[in-house]
Design an enzyme around this catalytic site. Structure first.
Site, short mmCIF file in Angstrom:
data_model
loop_
_atom_site.label_atom_id
_atom_site.label_comp_id
_atom_site.label_asym_id
_atom_site.label_seq_id
_atom_site.Cartn_x
_atom_site.Cartn_y
_atom_site.Cartn_z
N ILE A 140 5.08 -7.85 7.08
CA ILE A 140 5.77 -8.91 7.55
C ILE A 140 5.99 -9.50 8.78
O ILE A 140 6.85 -8.66 9.33
CB ILE A 140 6.06 -9.20 5.85
CG1 ILE A 140 5.31 -8.10 4.84
CG2 ILE A 140 6.51 -9.84 6.07
CD1 ILE A 140 4.40 -8.37 4.70
N LYS A 141 5.15 -10.88 9.07
CA LYS A 141 5.46 -11.26 10.13
C LYS A 141 7.27 -12.32 10.18
O LYS A 141 6.81 -12.97 9.49
CB LYS A 141 4.71 -11.75 10.71
CG LYS A 141 3.17 -11.40 11.30
CD LYS A 141 2.34 -12.03 12.17
CE LYS A 141 3.27 -12.44 13.40
NZ LYS A 141 1.99 -13.27 13.93
N ILE A 142 8.10 -11.64 10.45
CA ILE A 142 9.47 -12.32 10.07
C ILE A 142 9.98 -13.12 11.93
O ILE A 142 9.66 -12.26 12.52
CB ILE A 142 10.88 -11.65 9.48
CG1 ILE A 142 9.85 -11.13 8.55
CG2 ILE A 142 11.91 -12.48 10.13
CD1 ILE A 142 11.43 -10.67 7.63
#
Length: 376
Positions: A140-142
């Protein structure tokens, strides 16, 4: 044809592709890149998805079904992009299972960038995306904003693997690594299996040269001209030096003994923006163990066709990297100002792309071809 990519892989650099579309998946293009071109990961962003949905006939059936359900554009975007990430994760699953600690064979999907300055919303979105994609080889890209840092810790503590994106500064990189370590420590306290948690820190490269070169060109001096094209590699190499220091010592060793894996540096934005530079500049200059290079397909093909010098091109270059950044600073170009500007611009560009993606999807849902109008 693939000897250069194999050499890159053998040197400890994981080759990832920075584009994804349903057409690439259903045509077998992604599977071919995995099987023949040493690609072991894929990253995405809103711009890529917008282009895919705008031009990909493969989305029409799903878009019609979503329109029939009267879903919002936001829900449609999440459903469509999660489906692509899930399918790509399945293609990459053999690479995931065969890689050390499952660090490769990964697909990254981004949280809504409109939440970049909202920690609570970022955490909620990250949890939802992890549930929606439901594949162990998902990142998951944060974004690495100040609000993103506690989100990284919280999501890591919940045993969700994270790709931290939009890192430009060395100080922010150190805070990102600390956020990951803090998340691992919380996960260990909660009794979670640390070996199942993975992360990469996406350090953006070419955009640094684009901004610094623009300022050097404005000076129009011989000293400035000599320094063109040096800032980005210097910045990234010093990030790798910081990585070596952070992931050693007692704090890291305690986590490693509990099964934790290092948060590898990922070199992002590695396609050249200046046509006078070698197309492999940000690949050849960033060869080091325990790294990832996510490339546009054109850069990947350039590596294949032109080849690369073998060996580590990072570890012995720290003194020169510091000298280059110091020389740029002496010309009056503020490092802090550059990296802060790039972060703000990066978030704004992703937010703009996300809004365009929503508008594109809303138009598709409302199209007569899909039966009934969608709802915002």
């Amino acid at each position: 044809m693939t000897s250069a990519l194999k050499g890159l892989s053998d040197a400890g650099v994981s080759v990832w592709l920075d584009t994804l579309s349903r057409g690439r998946i259903v045509s077998g293009s992604l599977a071919e890149l995995v099987s023949k071109h040493y690609v072991v990961g894929v990253t995405t962003n809103p711009t890529i998805f917008n282009d895919a949905i705008s031009h990909g006939p493969e989305y029409q059936t799903q878009m019609s079904e979503l329109a029939a359900r009267g879903v919002t554009a936001g829900e449609a975007v999440r459903t469509i992009t999660a489906a692509d990430a899930r399918a790509a994760a399945d293609v990459l699953r053999p690479a995931f299972l065969s890689s050390a600690s499952g660090q490769d064979g990964r697909v990254s999907i981004e949280v809504d960038p409109r939440f970049a300055y909202d920690t609570v919303a970022t955490v909620a979105e990250a949890r939802h995306l992890a549930w929606l994609v439901d594949r162990p080889n998902t990142y998951i890209k944060i974004p690495a904003t100040e609000a993103g840092l506690p989100a990284i810790t919280e999501i890591t503590a919940q045993a969700i693997s994270v790709n931290v994106t939009l890192i430009f500064s060395l100080e922010r990189y150190r805070l990102v690594a600390d956020a990951y370590l803090s998340g691992l420590e919380r996960a260990r306290e909660a009794g979670r299996d640390l070996s199942q948690i993975s992360s990469v820190a996406s350090f953006f490269v070419s955009r640094v040269d684009t901004e610094v070169d623009k300022r050097l060109d404005a000076l129009a001096t011989p000293e400035a001209k000599v320094l063109r094209g040096r800032a980005a590699l210097a910045n990234a190499r010093l990030a790798y030096e910081a990585f070596e220091g952070i992931f050693s010592g007692q704090r890291w060793e305690r986590l490693q003994q509990a099964g934790a894996t290092k948060q590898r540096p990922l070199w992002a934005s590695t396609g050249v923006k200046d046509s006078s530079y070698e197309p492999t500049k940000y690949v050849a200059g960033l060869i080091a163990p325990n790294t990832v290079n996510t490339m546009p397909e054109a850069t990947l093909l350039a590596v294949e066709n032109r080849g690369l010098t073998k060996g580590d091109s990072v570890s012995g270059a720290y003194d020169q990297a510091r000298a280059d950044l110091d020389a740029i600073a002496r010309l009056g170009i503020s490092y802090e100002e550059v990296v802060q500007q790039l972060e703000h611009e990066g978030v704004a560009k992703f937010q703009e792309s996300w809004n365009t993606l929503l508008a594109t999807t809303e138009a598709q849902l409302a199209s007569p071809a899909h039966g009934r109008p969608g709802l915002r």
